[in-house]
Structures are given as C-alpha cells and as structure tokens.
Write a protein that holds these residues in place. Sequence first.
Motif, PDB file in Angstrom:
ATOM      1  N   ALA A 151      34.615  43.237  49.816  1.00 34.54           N
ATOM      2  CA  ALA A 151      34.170  43.398  51.205  1.00 34.54           C
ATOM      3  C   ALA A 151      33.049  42.411  51.533  1.00 34.54           C
ATOM      4  O   ALA A 151      33.018  41.835  52.633  1.00 34.54           O
ATOM      5  N   LEU A 152      32.132  42.214  50.598  1.00 37.75           N
ATOM      6  CA  LEU A 152      31.040  41.262  50.814  1.00 37.75           C
ATOM      7  C   LEU A 152      31.588  39.859  51.002  1.00 37.75           C
ATOM      8  O   LEU A 152      31.208  39.148  51.947  1.00 37.75           O
ATOM      9  N   TYR A 153      32.495  39.435  50.118  1.00 37.22           N
ATOM     10  CA  TYR A 153      33.024  38.084  50.203  1.00 37.22           C
ATOM     11  C   TYR A 153      33.830  37.886  51.492  1.00 37.22           C
ATOM     12  O   TYR A 153      33.787  36.804  52.089  1.00 37.22           O
ATOM     13  N   GLU A 154      34.537  38.916  51.920  1.00 35.19           N
ATOM     14  CA  GLU A 154      35.258  38.809  53.188  1.00 35.19           C
ATOM     15  C   GLU A 154      34.288  38.657  54.352  1.00 35.19           C
ATOM     16  O   GLU A 154      34.549  37.881  55.288  1.00 35.19           O
ATOM     17  N   ARG A 155      33.178  39.352  54.315  1.00 36.69           N
ATOM     18  CA  ARG A 155      32.165  39.184  55.376  1.00 36.69           C
ATOM     19  C   ARG A 155      31.591  37.777  55.383  1.00 36.69           C
ATOM     20  O   ARG A 155      31.181  37.267  56.436  1.00 36.69           O
ATOM     21  N   LEU A 156      31.564  37.141  54.217  1.00 35.65           N
ATOM     22  CA  LEU A 156      31.028  35.790  54.113  1.00 35.65           C
ATOM     23  C   LEU A 156      32.084  34.720  54.399  1.00 35.65           C
ATOM     24  O   LEU A 156      31.806  33.529  54.250  1.00 35.65           O
ATOM     25  N   GLY A 157      33.277  35.140  54.798  1.00 40.75           N
ATOM     26  CA  GLY A 157      34.304  34.192  55.222  1.00 40.75           C
ATOM     27  C   GLY A 157      35.358  33.861  54.192  1.00 40.75           C
ATOM     28  O   GLY A 157      36.224  33.015  54.440  1.00 40.75           O
ATOM     29  N   PHE A 158      35.333  34.519  53.025  1.00 40.43           N
ATOM     30  CA  PHE A 158      36.351  34.264  52.008  1.00 40.43           C
ATOM     31  C   PHE A 158      37.599  35.087  52.305  1.00 40.43           C
ATOM     32  O   PHE A 158      37.516  36.213  52.801  1.00 40.43           O
ATOM     33  N   THR A 159      38.747  34.515  51.982  1.00 37.66           N
ATOM     34  CA  THR A 159      40.016  35.216  52.155  1.00 37.66           C
ATOM     35  C   THR A 159      40.793  35.159  50.836  1.00 37.66           C
ATOM     36  O   THR A 159      40.601  34.250  50.026  1.00 37.66           O
ATOM     37  N   THR A 160      41.666  36.115  50.639  1.00 38.57           N
ATOM     38  CA  THR A 160      42.438  36.173  49.401  1.00 38.57           C
ATOM     39  C   THR A 160      43.539  35.126  49.415  1.00 38.57           C
ATOM     40  O   THR A 160      44.360  35.083  50.334  1.00 38.57           O
ATOM     41  N   ARG A 161      43.569  34.298  48.383  1.00 36.39           N
ATOM     42  CA  ARG A 161      44.648  33.310  48.236  1.00 36.39           C
ATOM     43  C   ARG A 161      45.805  33.884  47.447  1.00 36.39           C
ATOM     44  O   ARG A 161      46.965  33.693  47.801  1.00 36.39           O
ATOM     45  N   ARG A 162      45.494  34.580  46.341  1.00 36.79           N
ATOM     46  CA  ARG A 162      46.553  35.158  45.525  1.00 36.79           C
ATOM     47  C   ARG A 162      45.983  36.228  44.602  1.00 36.79           C
ATOM     48  O   ARG A 162      44.782  36.256  44.324  1.00 36.79           O
ATOM     49  N   GLN A 163      46.854  37.094  44.134  1.00 35.28           N
ATOM     50  CA  GLN A 163      46.495  38.085  43.123  1.00 35.28           C
ATOM     51  C   GLN A 163      46.604  37.417  41.750  1.00 35.28           C
ATOM     52  O   GLN A 163      47.466  36.553  41.536  1.00 35.28           O
ATOM     53  N   VAL A 164      45.732  37.788  40.833  1.00 32.42           N
ATOM     54  CA  VAL A 164      45.756  37.222  39.490  1.00 32.42           C
ATOM     55  C   VAL A 164      45.588  38.345  38.468  1.00 32.42           C
ATOM     56  O   VAL A 164      45.092  39.428  38.795  1.00 32.42           O
ATOM     57  N   THR A 165      46.009  38.067  37.243  1.00 29.95           N
ATOM     58  CA  THR A 165      45.806  38.993  36.134  1.00 29.95           C
ATOM     59  C   THR A 165      45.043  38.255  35.041  1.00 29.95           C
ATOM     60  O   THR A 165      45.505  37.224  34.543  1.00 29.95           O
ATOM     61  N   PHE A 166      43.864  38.762  34.706  1.00 28.67           N
ATOM     62  CA  PHE A 166      43.057  38.169  33.644  1.00 28.67           C
ATOM     63  C   PHE A 166      43.459  38.827  32.317  1.00 28.67           C
ATOM     64  O   PHE A 166      43.537  40.049  32.226  1.00 28.67           O
ATOM     65  N   ARG A 167      43.692  38.001  31.282  1.00 28.46           N
ATOM     66  CA  ARG A 167      44.156  38.532  30.004  1.00 28.46           C
ATOM     67  C   ARG A 167      43.433  37.855  28.844  1.00 28.46           C
ATOM     68  O   ARG A 167      43.094  36.671  28.913  1.00 28.46           O
ATOM     69  N   GLY A 168      43.197  38.634  27.808  1.00 25.42           N
ATOM     70  CA  GLY A 168      42.594  38.100  26.594  1.00 25.42           C
ATOM     71  C   GLY A 168      43.352  38.583  25.381  1.00 25.42           C
ATOM     72  O   GLY A 168      43.936  39.680  25.391  1.00 25.42           O
ATOM     73  N   PHE A 169      43.379  37.758  24.334  1.00 21.39           N
ATOM     74  CA  PHE A 169      44.102  38.071  23.107  1.00 21.39           C
ATOM     75  C   PHE A 169      43.240  37.742  21.891  1.00 21.39           C
ATOM     76  O   PHE A 169      42.312  36.932  21.979  1.00 21.39           O
ATOM     77  N   ARG A 170      43.571  38.359  20.765  1.00 21.08           N
ATOM     78  CA  ARG A 170      42.942  38.028  19.495  1.00 21.08           C
ATOM     79  C   ARG A 170      43.906  37.138  18.713  1.00 21.08           C
ATOM     80  O   ARG A 170      45.072  37.492  18.528  1.00 21.08           O
ATOM     81  N   THR A 171      43.426  35.978  18.278  1.00 22.40           N
ATOM     82  CA  THR A 171      44.291  35.082  17.516  1.00 22.40           C
ATOM     83  C   THR A 171      44.641  35.703  16.161  1.00 22.40           C
ATOM     84  O   THR A 171      43.849  36.485  15.615  1.00 22.40           O
ATOM     85  N   PRO A 172      45.812  35.404  15.613  1.00 23.31           N
ATOM     86  CA  PRO A 172      46.200  35.990  14.319  1.00 23.31           C
ATOM     87  C   PRO A 172      45.355  35.447  13.165  1.00 23.31           C
ATOM     88  O   PRO A 172      44.741  34.416  13.291  1.00 23.31           O
TER      89      PRO A 172
END
Length: 234
Positions: free
Chosen positions: A213-234
């Motif tokens: 909500a804050l960023y929208e008030r400052l003029g930002f708009t959503t470009r796309r949805q994203v999924t952040f992911r992390g893994f443990r290396t073998p």
Amino acid sequence: MVDQDVPALDDPVGQSLAGHHAHLARRLGRAAAYLPGVATFSTVSAGPDAAEWADLARLLGPGELADMFSCPATAPPDWEPVFRLEGRQMIRPGTARPDHSHRETGTEVVRLGADSVAEMLDLVARTRPGPFWPRTHELGTYLGIRDNGVLVAMAGERLRPPGWTEISAVCTAPEARGRGHAARLVGALAARILARGERPFLHVAEANGDAIALYERLGFTTRRQVTFRGFRTP
C-alpha cells in the motif's frame, strides 16, 4: 501503463552480475553469484542443464544456500528446498520525480557507509526487511534517518540491471513507525535514481500488505508476480 516487456527485469540478478555489479560477482561456467558477505543471490541461464547446476554447486560449495531469487528454473532433485516466498515486482512508471517534501522537524536523511554497518545490521535484525549482510551496502547508495543520533530507519539500492535500480532494505524501528520515514527514504532514493537517468523498481512479499500500500501511494505499480526460492546445494 505498466511495462511488461522489460527483459532486464525478468532476470535482475543475472543482469546485475553481468553488468553494474560484475566487480562483486564470482563465476564458474555460466553460473554466477555475488561474493560472500555482499548478497546470497545466485543465477543460472534461462535453460540450465545438469552441468550448469553442477557448476553452481561447485561455485557455492557443499551444503551452502543457493538463493535463486526469482529465477524460475527447476533445481535438481538432490537440491534441498530451503524457502519459498510469494511476492511481486513493482516499478515506478514515468520519469516524474516523487514528492517527498513531507519532512519531520529534527530529522535528517543521511548517507550510510562502511562506518554505519554495525548500526545497519542491528536495525535489520530488529525489523527483518530481507537479506542484508556486512558488505550489502557496497551494492549502491544507502540512506538513513537518525533520531537523537540513533539509526531508526533506512533504505538503499540493491540490484542494478541495465537502466534500473532496485530499492531495498526499507525498514523502520518499531518505536519510530508512523512518522513517514519509509516514504521519505524511498522518495529520496527514487529521486536519485531518476536523476541519473534510470528507473526505480522493488520487490515485496505478497503477505506484506502495508508495504504494498505504501509503495502504491508513492506511485509504484505491480509489473508481475514472482516466487522467491532458495535451495541447499548437495
């Protein structure tokens, strides 16, 4: 109109490591990652094969975190999932500078550097805005607000794909919230970014409705949805 066709923003980590942040990168084959202490983000090509994943594993070391940020590539089955977080990428359309004229008497926006790292890490530990490490401030300009000499709010520049700069680490101490510090800092950073001919963007967790909500008030708009992911290396 929200910009959809911006390839640099589809791979902000890879684009940053190949360009503005090349001096902060480590590489093996087509795999790349930030130097330890700067950021945990790693990247592979759009269609990585087994050899490229093996390169990334060797680059990071066994049992290490591979923070793939918003990379959609499927990690090998022996890479242990560590986290998955839904979020969104937001951009600020146009070139008009934001209005951040609302200023609180007695506070001043200051630039934060190596001599402020201990304070920055303490504030991050208290507010948890996202990953921040001892050398993260080397990614770009970080600004803060002090109250009676104590750092109570900060924000800074992180990823730098061509033509864009990400605003990140936006946080305010609990006792200093509700005073407009976050809006003021994001506005100041956006003005700096626009002044050098680039455009600001940011990432936010989908569950953080107040920040969205804050960023929208400052003029930002959503470009796309994203999924952040992390893994443990073998």
